[in-house]
Design a protein around this motif. Structure first.
Motif, mmCIF file in Angstrom:
data_model
loop_
_atom_site.group_PDB
_atom_site.id
_atom_site.type_symbol
_atom_site.label_atom_id
_atom_site.label_comp_id
_atom_site.label_asym_id
_atom_site.label_seq_id
_atom_site.Cartn_x
_atom_site.Cartn_y
_atom_site.Cartn_z
ATOM 1 N N CYS A 116 0.393 -1.469 0.037
ATOM 2 C CA CYS A 116 0.283 0.123 -0.001
ATOM 3 C C CYS A 116 1.148 1.735 -0.081
ATOM 4 O O CYS A 116 2.384 1.227 0.488
ATOM 5 N N ASN A 117 0.680 2.439 -0.076
ATOM 6 C CA ASN A 117 0.810 3.579 -0.241
ATOM 7 C C ASN A 117 1.508 4.143 1.365
ATOM 8 O O ASN A 117 0.861 3.510 1.956
ATOM 9 N N TRP A 118 2.483 4.595 1.319
ATOM 10 C CA TRP A 118 3.649 5.276 2.234
ATOM 11 C C TRP A 118 2.422 5.642 3.528
ATOM 12 O O TRP A 118 2.840 5.391 4.137
ATOM 13 N N LEU A 119 1.820 6.960 2.826
ATOM 14 C CA LEU A 119 0.777 7.751 3.795
ATOM 15 C C LEU A 119 0.070 7.064 4.675
ATOM 16 O O LEU A 119 -0.759 7.665 5.643
ATOM 17 N N GLN A 120 -0.534 5.887 3.936
ATOM 18 C CA GLN A 120 -1.732 4.991 4.779
ATOM 19 C C GLN A 120 -0.824 4.384 5.774
ATOM 20 O O GLN A 120 -1.974 4.206 7.201
ATOM 21 N N ILE A 121 0.267 4.368 6.037
ATOM 22 C CA ILE A 121 1.271 4.318 7.263
ATOM 23 C C ILE A 121 1.262 4.867 8.469
ATOM 24 O O ILE A 121 1.219 4.730 9.392
ATOM 25 N N VAL A 122 1.865 6.121 6.859
ATOM 26 C CA VAL A 122 2.326 7.319 7.786
ATOM 27 C C VAL A 122 0.924 8.161 8.379
ATOM 28 O O VAL A 122 0.543 8.305 9.989
ATOM 29 N N ASP A 123 -0.349 7.874 8.525
ATOM 30 C CA ASP A 123 -1.800 8.584 8.464
ATOM 31 C C ASP A 123 -1.751 7.520 10.019
ATOM 32 O O ASP A 123 -2.532 7.944 10.662
ATOM 33 N N ASN A 124 -1.585 6.358 9.883
ATOM 34 C CA ASN A 124 -1.730 5.065 11.050
ATOM 35 C C ASN A 124 -1.080 5.950 12.669
ATOM 36 O O ASN A 124 -1.252 5.671 13.332
ATOM 37 N N LYS B 292 -8.538 14.496 13.891
ATOM 38 C CA LYS B 292 -7.675 15.457 13.960
ATOM 39 C C LYS B 292 -5.874 15.773 13.677
ATOM 40 O O LYS B 292 -5.800 15.933 12.949
ATOM 41 N N GLY B 293 -5.459 15.207 14.079
ATOM 42 C CA GLY B 293 -3.572 14.453 13.779
ATOM 43 C C GLY B 293 -3.774 14.288 13.004
ATOM 44 O O GLY B 293 -2.871 14.488 11.785
ATOM 45 N N VAL B 294 -4.549 13.489 11.889
ATOM 46 C CA VAL B 294 -5.328 12.921 10.173
ATOM 47 C C VAL B 294 -4.298 14.062 9.561
ATOM 48 O O VAL B 294 -3.742 14.174 8.423
ATOM 49 N N ALA B 295 -5.892 15.169 9.829
ATOM 50 C CA ALA B 295 -5.704 15.964 9.185
ATOM 51 C C ALA B 295 -4.811 17.323 9.256
ATOM 52 O O ALA B 295 -4.311 17.827 8.545
ATOM 53 N N MET B 296 -4.039 17.475 10.580
ATOM 54 C CA MET B 296 -3.106 17.843 10.698
ATOM 55 C C MET B 296 -1.401 17.929 9.786
ATOM 56 O O MET B 296 -0.929 18.275 9.297
ATOM 57 N N LEU B 297 -1.600 16.165 9.818
ATOM 58 C CA LEU B 297 -0.281 15.564 8.941
ATOM 59 C C LEU B 297 -0.465 15.770 7.808
ATOM 60 O O LEU B 297 0.378 16.362 7.319
ATOM 61 N N ARG B 298 -1.644 15.718 7.143
ATOM 62 C CA ARG B 298 -2.210 16.443 5.326
ATOM 63 C C ARG B 298 -1.321 17.235 5.016
ATOM 64 O O ARG B 298 -1.080 17.946 4.410
ATOM 65 N N LYS B 299 -2.065 18.086 6.116
ATOM 66 C CA LYS B 299 -1.505 20.128 5.500
ATOM 67 C C LYS B 299 -0.399 20.184 6.191
ATOM 68 O O LYS B 299 0.341 21.176 5.126
#
Length: 453
Positions: free
Chosen positions: A190-198, A371-378
């Motif tokens: 899977c894509n790297w961001l799916q792991i980092v989102d976690n 909230k953490g996921v939104a902060m990360l992606r921003k």
């Protein structure tokens, strides 16, 4: 619309409405595509990444694919580590079939010999006096070896940052062991961001790792942490190096468990281990906590594959604390289980690969717990845009500094004397105020020092 933004899909607003949601929007390529020349790929290339464990380098070349590029790693007879583009610059044969020699690696096809920096040392079939080998280089990236890991930098040669120098990697009396049960690296399709989102989603733990799949966490003394079933209150603090996630839950009338995971730009999690459980405070003691023990990197292989590599702080002469008592959450974080078991008792592996090979953010509906996921992606968007504008992104250092970390679980003695304590343990918009208030409630226990704010 900016190329760094995605459009939201039309919501389905009626029962049996799948017909109106059949079209799947494109993935958010700005954050997920990692190949050469892509916005995120160029951003990630400004950092050092772990590429392999040192023990993976043997007398044979090691083929790796990192961020969409095929590479070959080797350690020459003098101990120098090379990381070359896989295909020989002569006729394209893969150097994975080459021979490692004292001064480099020799291609199997026509014998061209390459140094670790890509310099062509020998072209044995060319005529005597030929200067062909002096006219160009084999593509090479800079590699380094420390903490029993081979690290690679794949960015512009004139923008090399300091090698990873986290404070936890400099604690006397510790060695560093792989964190995967099979010895790693851990591959996920899977894509790297799916792991980092976690990494910034602590509240998935109480559902996925407790209520759905049964309690999957254990403490440092090997006890099941059934308190994970208690719904906690999550908060998120922007730290000097990333985002600190905090989840607080009252587990006893006099005890609060603070679960604390740190995300470090761009792809690192720092994880603590739950202290001895259930917590028993010594006379006069108001807190029980351990230093964090695990660094976890999510290194993109390409757009749809990622490898996790972990370093576990292990007291010299003792067993690896992460694998000594392998908890179910770790056992279910990799492939190889029977499919029915994956369905009945899923873990992070299934939750992450189950979002498609690349998650489609336009089909998501983020809530309060995200909230953490939104902060990360921003933050990632902003960092990628900084690179596009020619600036260094956050966490790129060139001054030799030791980088602080801000993680670690704790059990805190906080008596349930009135509603004030639990109000403070609830959601706060001003987390600095939260730390200040909590510190005063704990009297001698210095939360601000513990979290290093």
């Amino acid at each position: 619309m900016s190329g760094s933004r995605i459009a939201k899909t039309t919501n389905i607003k009626q029962p049996y409405g799948a017909y109106y949601g059949r079209e799947i929007p494109s993935e958010d390529a700005f954050l997920t595509h990692v190949g050469p020349g892509t916005p995120c790929g160029e951003y990630l290339r400004r950092f050092w990444h772990p590429i392999a464990y040192s023990r993976e380098l043997t007398d044979l070349p090691l083929k790796k694919r990192i961020m969409g590029e095929d590479l070959v790693l080797f350690r020459d007879g003098g101990g120098k580590v090379g990381m070359l583009q896989a295909h020989c610059c002569h006729r394209g044969t893969s150097l994975e079939y080459g021979r490692i020699e004292d001064t480099g690696i020799r291609c199997c096809y026509h014998g061209w010999l390459f140094d670790v920096d890509g310099k062509i040392l020998d072209t044995p079939l060319e005529p005597a006096g030929s200067n062909l080998k002096d006219r160009f280089y084999q593509g090479a990236y800079i590699a380094d070896e420390h903490h029993d890991v081979v690290w690679g930098y794949m960015g512009p040669p004139d923008k090399i940052p300091d090698a990873p120098n986290f404070d936890l990697l400099s604690i006397p009396g510790y060695s560093f062991e792989p964190g995967e049960l099979h010895g790693g690296p851990n591959h996920k399709p899977c894509n790297w961001l799916q792991i980092v989102d976690n990494f910034v989603d602590p509240q998935h733990e109480e559902y996925l790792h407790a209520q759905h799949s049964g309690t999957q966490f254990i403490s440092r003394n090997g006890k099941l942490v059934e308190e994970l079933n208690i719904i906690g209150e999550g908060e998120y603090v922007v730290s000097p190096t990333g985002i600190v996630t905090i989840e607080m839950r009252r587990i006893r009338p006099d005890t609060v468990w603070v679960r604390n995971i740190e995300y470090i730009w761009p792809n690192i999690a720092v994880l603590g281990q739950i202290p001895e459980w259930p917590p028993v405070f010594a006379e006069g003691e108001d807190a029980i906590h351990d230093i964090p023990i695990t660094f976890d990197w999510a290194v993109p292989i390409d757009d749809v594959n990622t490898m996790e590599m972990s370093l576990v702080l292990t007291p010299i002469g003792q067993e690896n604390p992460r694998t000594k008592f392998p908890m179910a959450a770790l056992e279910s974080n990799s492939s190889g289980r029977p499919y029915e078991e994956m369905q009945r008792i899923p873990g992070d592996y299934e939750a992450q690969i189950g979002q498609r090979a690349i998650a489609v953010h336009a089909r998501e509906h983020l809530g309060t717990i995200d909230k953490g996921v939104a902060m990360l992606r921003k933050g990632l968007r902003e960092a990628i845009e900084m690179v596009q504008e020619g600036a260094d992104p956050p966490n790129v250092w060139r001054d030799g500094r030791m980088v602080p970390t801000f993680s670690g679980d704790a059990a805190l003695r906080i008596a349930e004397i009135d509603d004030e304590v639990d109000r403070i343990l609830g959601r706060q918009t001003d987390l600095e105020s939260f730390f200040f208030q909590l510190q005063h409630l704990l009297a001698d226990y210095d939360v601000a020092s513990y979290l290093r704010f």
